[in-house]
Structure formats: structure tokens, C-alpha cells
Design a protein around this motif. Structure first.
Motif, PDB file in Angstrom:
ATOM      1  N   ILE A 166       0.773  -1.107  -0.064  1.00 35.99           N
ATOM      2  CA  ILE A 166       0.047   0.011  -0.130  1.00 35.99           C
ATOM      3  C   ILE A 166       0.728   1.312  -0.052  1.00 35.99           C
ATOM      4  N   ALA A 167       0.132   2.299  -0.343  1.00 40.41           N
ATOM      5  CA  ALA A 167       0.973   3.635  -0.391  1.00 40.41           C
ATOM      6  C   ALA A 167       1.221   4.255   1.140  1.00 40.41           C
ATOM      7  N   PRO A 168       2.504   4.733   1.347  1.00 43.76           N
ATOM      8  CA  PRO A 168       2.818   5.205   2.844  1.00 43.76           C
ATOM      9  C   PRO A 168       1.741   5.694   3.409  1.00 43.76           C
ATOM     10  N   ASP A 169       0.798   6.523   2.924  1.00 40.22           N
ATOM     11  CA  ASP A 169       0.099   7.643   3.509  1.00 40.22           C
ATOM     12  C   ASP A 169      -1.356   6.564   4.156  1.00 40.22           C
ATOM     13  N   ALA A 170      -1.388   5.536   3.866  1.00 39.57           N
ATOM     14  CA  ALA A 170      -2.281   4.429   4.297  1.00 39.57           C
ATOM     15  C   ALA A 170      -1.810   3.610   5.253  1.00 39.57           C
ATOM     16  N   VAL A 171      -0.636   3.599   5.674  1.00 37.49           N
ATOM     17  CA  VAL A 171       0.050   2.805   6.652  1.00 37.49           C
ATOM     18  C   VAL A 171      -0.483   2.851   7.990  1.00 37.49           C
ATOM     19  N   ALA A 172      -0.534   4.240   8.428  1.00 33.67           N
ATOM     20  CA  ALA A 172      -1.055   4.052   9.945  1.00 33.67           C
ATOM     21  C   ALA A 172      -2.345   3.690  10.073  1.00 33.67           C
ATOM     22  N   ASP A 173      -3.179   3.984   9.175  1.00 27.88           N
ATOM     23  CA  ASP A 173      -4.678   3.457   9.296  1.00 27.88           C
ATOM     24  C   ASP A 173      -4.716   1.943   9.428  1.00 27.88           C
ATOM     25  N   LEU A 174      -3.852   1.390   8.474  1.00 25.64           N
ATOM     26  CA  LEU A 174      -3.828  -0.146   8.380  1.00 25.64           C
ATOM     27  C   LEU A 174      -3.254  -0.826   9.654  1.00 25.64           C
ATOM     28  N   LEU A 175      -2.288  -0.059  10.405  1.00 27.22           N
ATOM     29  CA  LEU A 175      -1.658  -0.708  11.570  1.00 27.22           C
ATOM     30  C   LEU A 175      -2.761  -0.426  12.684  1.00 27.22           C
ATOM     31  N   ALA A 176      -3.659   0.482  12.411  1.00 21.90           N
ATOM     32  CA  ALA A 176      -4.643   0.557  13.554  1.00 21.90           C
ATOM     33  C   ALA A 176      -5.416  -0.795  13.728  1.00 21.90           C
ATOM     34  N   ARG A 177      -5.646  -1.410  12.734  1.00 25.24           N
ATOM     35  CA  ARG A 177      -6.203  -2.659  12.869  1.00 25.24           C
ATOM     36  C   ARG A 177      -5.696  -3.942  13.617  1.00 25.24           C
ATOM     37  N   TYR A 178      -4.550  -3.504  13.856  1.00 20.81           N
ATOM     38  CA  TYR A 178      -3.814  -4.615  14.659  1.00 20.81           C
ATOM     39  C   TYR A 178      -3.270  -4.193  16.034  1.00 20.81           C
ATOM     40  N   PRO A 179      -4.391  -3.803  16.937  1.00 21.94           N
ATOM     41  CA  PRO A 179      -4.257  -3.103  18.370  1.00 21.94           C
ATOM     42  C   PRO A 179      -2.945  -4.072  19.038  1.00 21.94           C
ATOM     43  N   GLY A 180      -1.986  -3.164  19.741  1.00 28.39           N
ATOM     44  CA  GLY A 180      -1.000  -3.894  20.495  1.00 28.39           C
ATOM     45  C   GLY A 180       0.154  -4.664  19.651  1.00 28.39           C
ATOM     46  N   CYS A 181      -0.016  -5.054  18.430  1.00 30.22           N
ATOM     47  CA  CYS A 181       1.245  -5.619  17.545  1.00 30.22           C
ATOM     48  C   CYS A 181       2.435  -4.788  17.783  1.00 30.22           C
ATOM     49  N   ARG A 182       3.500  -5.304  18.198  1.00 35.74           N
ATOM     50  CA  ARG A 182       4.752  -4.966  18.085  1.00 35.74           C
ATOM     51  C   ARG A 182       5.657  -5.464  16.880  1.00 35.74           C
ATOM     52  N   THR A 183       5.251  -6.077  16.065  1.00 38.49           N
ATOM     53  CA  THR A 183       5.833  -6.652  15.060  1.00 38.49           C
ATOM     54  C   THR A 183       5.029  -6.541  13.670  1.00 38.49           C
ATOM     55  N   ALA A 184       5.490  -6.051  12.733  1.00 38.99           N
ATOM     56  CA  ALA A 184       4.900  -5.783  11.248  1.00 38.99           C
ATOM     57  C   ALA A 184       5.809  -6.690  10.151  1.00 38.99           C
ATOM     58  N   PRO A 200      11.142   3.004  17.125  1.00 39.50           N
ATOM     59  CA  PRO A 200      12.399   2.282  17.060  1.00 39.50           C
ATOM     60  C   PRO A 200      12.431   0.731  17.719  1.00 39.50           C
ATOM     61  N   SER A 201      11.561   0.662  18.727  1.00 40.51           N
ATOM     62  CA  SER A 201      11.630  -0.745  19.240  1.00 40.51           C
ATOM     63  C   SER A 201      10.824  -1.841  18.867  1.00 40.51           C
ATOM     64  N   ALA A 202      10.038  -1.401  17.647  1.00 45.02           N
ATOM     65  CA  ALA A 202       9.275  -2.703  16.868  1.00 45.02           C
ATOM     66  C   ALA A 202      10.024  -3.443  16.231  1.00 45.02           C
ATOM     67  N   ALA A 203       9.334  -4.639  15.947  1.00 42.20           N
ATOM     68  CA  ALA A 203      10.316  -5.619  15.020  1.00 42.20           C
ATOM     69  C   ALA A 203       9.483  -5.448  13.771  1.00 42.20           C
ATOM     70  N   VAL A 204      10.288  -5.108  12.617  1.00 37.22           N
ATOM     71  CA  VAL A 204       9.707  -4.841  11.115  1.00 37.22           C
ATOM     72  C   VAL A 204      10.487  -6.045  10.190  1.00 37.22           C
ATOM     73  N   ARG A 205       9.592  -6.698   9.569  1.00 42.10           N
ATOM     74  CA  ARG A 205      10.210  -7.786   8.460  1.00 42.10           C
ATOM     75  C   ARG A 205       9.605  -7.449   7.215  1.00 42.10           C
ATOM     76  N   VAL A 206      10.340  -7.885   6.312  1.00 43.50           N
ATOM     77  CA  VAL A 206       9.741  -7.639   4.825  1.00 43.50           C
ATOM     78  C   VAL A 206       9.770  -9.055   3.883  1.00 43.50           C
ATOM     79  N   ASP A 207       8.525  -9.364   3.320  1.00 42.90           N
ATOM     80  CA  ASP A 207       8.424 -10.304   2.549  1.00 42.90           C
ATOM     81  C   ASP A 207       8.358 -10.173   1.104  1.00 42.90           C
ATOM     82  N   ALA A 208       9.222 -10.846   0.287  1.00 37.78           N
ATOM     83  CA  ALA A 208       9.317 -10.650  -1.172  1.00 37.78           C
ATOM     84  C   ALA A 208       8.513 -11.654  -2.039  1.00 37.78           C
ATOM     85  N   ASN A 209       8.110 -12.927  -1.207  1.00 41.08           N
ATOM     86  CA  ASN A 209       7.253 -13.925  -1.749  1.00 41.08           C
ATOM     87  C   ASN A 209       8.520 -14.589  -3.038  1.00 41.08           C
ATOM     88  N   GLY A 210       9.661 -14.563  -2.866  1.00 46.22           N
ATOM     89  CA  GLY A 210      10.798 -15.079  -4.093  1.00 46.22           C
ATOM     90  C   GLY A 210      10.671 -14.371  -5.202  1.00 46.22           C
TER      91      GLY A 210
END
Length: 326
Positions: free
Chosen positions: A85-103, A130-140
Motif C-alpha cells: 500500500i501507499a505510505p499514507d495508508a500505513v497508519a490506518d492499516l496498522l490501527a487494525r492490529y492493536p497492540g502488535c509490536r511486529t509488522a 524504533p523498538s518494533a520488529a519489522v520484517r519484509v516479505d518478497a515471496n521469492g
């Protein structure tokens, strides 16, 4: 033992769940949920998978629906899932995952660029801190050279790992050598769940972490065996399951996932509906370890078309025959 086809079909329903955002090229997720002696279970191999590959998913459905499993924990930590998604949609999307500290952030989506990926991951890092864990997934979907370029640019954003950056085990091994100084671990997903030998990636030293999914590996029991034999840290994830399949994954995560990691089992937040009135949605960054209690009303509301229902039942019959012959 494999139940008779009539037993599998006796209380089986094909559903189609609309997604909030396109993910993995999918806007509607189809699945077949069915009742077994131990409770509701799920058979939902992606539509492009052939019958031989889908057989593992039916083994998983039987393992969960016809066997009792100890939950081993009340809940498991989960990650937020961020599509392309576009960066400006990220905050709203993350709000659907309350309490999650990994993305987990989708990258390498066809039609997007590395610049797009970097901007998306950077915004996830900004929003989560800065304390959150961030992963990326390229699906090969990256070549080795593309993966090197992308991960060199993404490494300053402090990645927990890069999931399946390249398609094959030899490519993963070469990439792991080339980025040894970046501090970005490599996780294998498709090289485990879609491989004829799910342990090949571990033996080749091509990954630091295994991502395992209950359905593609043949169920909780079979997936636990893979984790035990691999000897690598393990993260349990979903395959865009309904809450029925997410329950299967949660049971696996409670028994097999390595400490310090969050499971990719918060994906019910990606659907606009589900098959239960109490979906396995993240609360406080965790989902419960339990079987879903399916709602007849939601089964009817989300029922697939007669044509798609017939397609899935014919598929079930063919895959059942594959397992019976084996």
C-alpha cells in the motif's frame, strides 16, 4: 486414517471472504470449511495449486478436524501484515492490529519499485517506532542482485529478517553469503512449504529462520516434525486462512514457535467478514489459541457462488483420491 469422502462432505461449506486490500493478488479468499469429530477445520489451498500440492492441505484439515490437539498456551503474539500500500495508508492499516509490536511488510509486488518498498517500510518504522520488529516479505520475487540492492537500502531500517527474498534454495544461499555484513537474517517460507523436501533449505545453510504454515505442511503434527528436524528458529504464519485455519495455526504456534518472534496469524484483520462472530483478531498484540465456533448465519452470508462451490467440491473429490491412493 483418511475419512470417507462422504464424511468430509457431510457438513462442508465453501465460502468467499472479501479482503480489505488486495494481497498476494487476491481480493476474495475462497475456502472450504468442514466439521469433523474434533471440531471445525479448513481446506483452502490457493486456487492455482495442483491436486498433488493441495493434498497436504487436506491432510492438515483431517489432522485438525479428526484429532484432538493440546492448545499448550492461552494465546500467542502476532504481527501486523502490511500489503503493498501507499505510505499514507500505513497508519490506518496498522490501527487494525492493536497492540502488535511486529509488522510484516509486503515488498517486490509486481508493478512497484524498490523506491516504493523503501518508502513503505520507512513509514511502518516511523509509525511503530524504533523498538518494533519489522520484517519484509518478497515471496521469492527478487533475483539475487535485486535482493542485494533492496536489502542494502532497507537494512538501515533495522529489519528483523527478510522473508523469501529469492525463489530457490541455491539463490537464498548465495544471497545469504553476499549480505553477510548487513545484519539482515534470511527467512525461508516458500522454500519450506512448497518444497518436496522442506528441510533442504536448512541443510543447505540457506536461511536463518523458517516460516512454517500448518496447512501447506500437512497439519500441526507434520509441521512440528519439520521444525524439530530443521533445528532453526521458527515463525508460524497463516496462508490467508479463515479464523478456522488461523486456529489451526495458533495451536501450532503455541507448541512450535521460537520465543522472541510473533506469529503471522493476525490476518483475520485483512477480511471484511469471517465465518465466526468471534474471529481470531489481534487484541493486545495476541490472538487466542482456540478453535473457531462457526456461525451458520455467516456461512450463508459468505457462501460462494454455486459455480465456485461446485468447483471446490470437485477439487475435494480429486484431492481425496490423491490421498487415498497414497
Amino acid at each position: 486414517m483418511l475419512p470417507d469422502l462422504a464424511d468430509l462432505r457431510s457438513d462442508a461449506h465453501v465460502i468467499a471472504l472479501p479482503m480489505r486490500v488486495r494481497f498476494r493478488g487476491i481480493t476474495v479468499r475462497e475456502a472450504l470449511v468442514l466439521w469433523g469429530p474434533a471440531g471445525w477445520t479448513e481446506f483452502s489451498p490457493f486456487v492455482e495449486y495442483d491436486d498433488t500440492e493441495a493434498a497436504a492441505w487436506l491432510r492438515a484439515a483431517v489432522d485438525f478436524g479428526w484429532s484432538e490437539h493440546d492448545p499448550a498456551a492461552d494465546s500467542v503474539p502476532v504481527n501486523a501484515t502490511v500489503p503493498a500500500i501507499a505510505p499514507d495508508a500505513v497508519a490506518d492499516l496498522l490501527a487494525r492490529y492493536p497492540g502488535c509490536r511486529t509488522a510484516k511488510v509486503k515488498v517486490a509486488e509486481p508493478g512497484t519499485t524498490i523506491d516504493d518498498d523503501v518508502a513503505r517500510v520507512a513509514e511502518v518504522r516511523r509509525v511503530m517506532g524504533p523498538s518494533a520488529a519489522v520484517r519484509v516479505d518478497a515471496n521469492g520475487l527478487w533475483s539475487v542482485d535485486q535482493a542485494v540492492e533492496a536489502l542494502e537500502r532497507l537494512a538501515p531500517l533495522d529489519l528483523q529478517y527478510a522473508e523469501q527474498p529469492c525463489r530457490t534454495v541455491p539463490e537464498l544461499a548465495r544471497l545469504r553469503q553476499r549480505i553477510a555484513g548487513l545484519g539482515v537474517p534470511i527467512a525461508a517460507d516458500e522454500s519450506v512449504r512448497r518444497a518436496s523436501d522442506p528441510l533442504a533449505v536448512a541443510r543447505a545453510g540457506a536461511a536463518d529462520v523458517l516460516v512454517v504454515k500448518a496447512q501447506p505442511l500437512g497439519g500441526i503434527t507434520a509441521a512440528q516434525a519439520v521444525v524439530a528436524d530443521a533445528g532453526l528458529p521458527c515463525v508460524v504464519s497463516s496462508a490467508l486462512d479463515t479464523s478456522v485455519g488461523l486456529g489451526m495455526g495458533a495451536f501450532l504456534a503455541a507448541r512450535a514457535m521460537s520465543p522472541g518472534y510473533a506469529a503471522g496469524l493476525g490476518t483475520a484483520a485483512m477480511f471484511t467478514s469471517d465465518v465466526t462472530t468471534t474471529p481470531l483478531l489481534p487484541v493486545g498484540g495476541r490472538v487466542p489459541v482456540r478453535r473457531a465456533d462457526v456461525s451458520p448465519e455467516l456461512l450463508d452470508r459468505n457462501a460462494a457462488s454455486p459455480e465456485r462451490t461446485d468447483w471446490w467440491f470437485r477439487r475435494l473429490e480429486r484431492v481425496h483420491a490423491v490421498l487415498a491412493a497414497a
